[in-house]
Design a protein around this motif. Structure first.
Motif, mmCIF file in Angstrom:
data_model
loop_
_atom_site.group_PDB
_atom_site.id
_atom_site.type_symbol
_atom_site.label_atom_id
_atom_site.label_comp_id
_atom_site.label_asym_id
_atom_site.label_seq_id
_atom_site.Cartn_x
_atom_site.Cartn_y
_atom_site.Cartn_z
ATOM 1 N N GLY A 1 -3.003 -5.786 6.992
ATOM 2 C CA GLY A 1 -1.866 -4.958 6.575
ATOM 3 C C GLY A 1 -1.257 -5.473 5.279
ATOM 4 O O GLY A 1 -1.007 -4.694 4.349
ATOM 5 N N PHE A 2 -1.028 -6.786 5.214
ATOM 6 C CA PHE A 2 -0.494 -7.366 3.970
ATOM 7 C C PHE A 2 -1.508 -7.214 2.832
ATOM 8 O O PHE A 2 -1.132 -6.928 1.701
ATOM 9 C CB PHE A 2 -0.099 -8.832 4.172
ATOM 10 N N ARG A 3 -2.792 -7.385 3.138
ATOM 11 C CA ARG A 3 -3.841 -7.205 2.115
ATOM 12 C C ARG A 3 -3.829 -5.771 1.593
ATOM 13 O O ARG A 3 -3.853 -5.533 0.382
ATOM 14 C CB ARG A 3 -5.210 -7.517 2.738
ATOM 15 N N ASP A 4 -3.787 -4.800 2.503
ATOM 16 C CA ASP A 4 -3.879 -3.402 2.117
ATOM 17 C C ASP A 4 -2.662 -2.925 1.315
ATOM 18 O O ASP A 4 -2.753 -1.944 0.582
ATOM 19 C CB ASP A 4 -4.092 -2.520 3.349
ATOM 20 N N HIS A 5 -1.539 -3.600 1.473
ATOM 21 C CA HIS A 5 -0.320 -3.236 0.731
ATOM 22 C C HIS A 5 0.002 -4.254 -0.365
ATOM 23 O O HIS A 5 1.100 -4.227 -0.931
ATOM 24 C CB HIS A 5 0.864 -3.110 1.701
ATOM 25 N N HIS A 6 -0.935 -5.149 -0.652
ATOM 26 C CA HIS A 6 -0.692 -6.235 -1.604
ATOM 27 C C HIS A 6 -0.211 -5.714 -2.961
ATOM 28 O O HIS A 6 0.745 -6.241 -3.533
ATOM 29 C CB HIS A 6 -1.948 -7.100 -1.764
ATOM 30 N N GLU A 7 -0.844 -4.685 -3.483
ATOM 31 C CA GLU A 7 -0.454 -4.142 -4.798
ATOM 32 C C GLU A 7 0.963 -3.600 -4.774
ATOM 33 O O GLU A 7 1.696 -3.734 -5.747
ATOM 34 C CB GLU A 7 -1.442 -3.069 -5.254
ATOM 35 N N GLU A 8 1.371 -2.988 -3.652
ATOM 36 C CA GLU A 8 2.735 -2.460 -3.536
ATOM 37 C C GLU A 8 3.756 -3.597 -3.508
ATOM 38 O O GLU A 8 4.821 -3.483 -4.112
ATOM 39 C CB GLU A 8 2.864 -1.590 -2.283
ATOM 40 N N PHE A 9 3.423 -4.685 -2.808
ATOM 41 C CA PHE A 9 4.320 -5.852 -2.799
ATOM 42 C C PHE A 9 4.427 -6.425 -4.210
ATOM 43 O O PHE A 9 5.521 -6.750 -4.670
ATOM 44 C CB PHE A 9 3.817 -6.926 -1.820
ATOM 45 N N THR A 10 3.292 -6.546 -4.896
ATOM 46 C CA THR A 10 3.280 -7.082 -6.259
ATOM 47 C C THR A 10 4.121 -6.191 -7.182
ATOM 48 O O THR A 10 4.934 -6.691 -7.961
ATOM 49 C CB THR A 10 1.828 -7.189 -6.781
ATOM 50 N N ALA A 11 3.945 -4.885 -7.053
ATOM 51 C CA ALA A 11 4.706 -3.934 -7.875
ATOM 52 C C ALA A 11 6.205 -4.041 -7.597
ATOM 53 O O ALA A 11 7.028 -3.831 -8.490
ATOM 54 C CB ALA A 11 4.219 -2.509 -7.617
ATOM 55 N N ALA A 12 6.561 -4.395 -6.364
ATOM 56 C CA ALA A 12 7.969 -4.549 -5.986
ATOM 57 C C ALA A 12 8.497 -5.948 -6.337
ATOM 58 O O ALA A 12 9.630 -6.286 -6.040
ATOM 59 C CB ALA A 12 8.149 -4.277 -4.501
ATOM 60 N N GLY A 13 7.644 -6.770 -6.968
ATOM 61 C CA GLY A 13 8.086 -8.080 -7.443
ATOM 62 C C GLY A 13 8.001 -9.199 -6.421
ATOM 63 O O GLY A 13 8.722 -10.188 -6.528
ATOM 64 N N ALA A 14 7.118 -9.048 -5.430
ATOM 65 C CA ALA A 14 7.024 -10.087 -4.399
ATOM 66 C C ALA A 14 5.595 -10.587 -4.244
ATOM 67 O O ALA A 14 4.638 -9.845 -4.404
ATOM 68 C CB ALA A 14 7.513 -9.549 -3.058
ATOM 69 N N ARG A 15 5.488 -11.874 -3.923
ATOM 70 C CA ARG A 15 4.189 -12.448 -3.558
ATOM 71 C C ARG A 15 4.189 -12.624 -2.045
ATOM 72 O O ARG A 15 5.244 -12.726 -1.423
ATOM 73 C CB ARG A 15 3.959 -13.777 -4.265
#
Length: 153
Positions: A50-64
């Motif tokens: 789940g975290f892998r599949d949304h990784h780009e969205e987290f990155t775009a939101a400024g989070a690692r």
């Protein structure tokens, strides 16, 4: 001493699949730190995916994103490669981070009491302060809830 929402995270250093991670290295960007019981188990695999599949969205939101368990670095490297995880996994065999975040609990496994990691996620802001925590969580819907919180923070 256990950390609390609104409090700064105490300094730490830990070995990960992407090199050493310290509190200092996290500053300047929001961090989603998630604790999970064990590599290659069904719930933990689903959560990592789940975290892998949304990784780009987290990155775009400024989070690692960083995962933490008591598994060895070797186990993490295999799990990470098998699941193509783009984020670091911290190995915490001596439970230093687990204790710091208060995630070690007595749990029932097949009718026996065992001490293990309670699945928990923490959102840390760019200056190292704990913003949100989710404890004893269920995997379904969790990644979406964390992503929402990151976007709102």
């Amino acid at each position: 001493m256990q950390i609390a929402v609104g409090q700064p995270i105490p300094s730490f250093t830990a070995a990960s699949t992407q090199g050493e991670i310290s509190l200092e290295s996290l500053k300047g960007q929001k961090t989603v730190l998630y604790f999970y019981p064990k590599d290659n188990t069904p719930g933990c695999t689903t959560q990592a995916q789940g975290f892998r599949d949304h990784h780009e969205e987290f990155t775009a939101a400024g989070a690692r994103i960083i995962g933490v368990s008591r598994d060895s670095l070797k186990s993490h490297e295999n799990f990470s490669a098998k699941q193509a995880l783009p984020f670091a996994l911290i190995s915490d065999p001596d439970e230093t981070l687990c204790e710091l975040f208060g995630v070690m609990k007595m749990k029932n496994m097949y009718g026996k009491q065992v001490r293990g990691i309670e699945r928990s996620t923490f959102l840390i802001n760019a200056d190292g302060t704990l913003l949100r925590e989710w404890r004893g969580l269920r995997v379904p819907g969790h990644v979406d809830a964390v992503l929402q919180a990151v976007r709102e923070s």
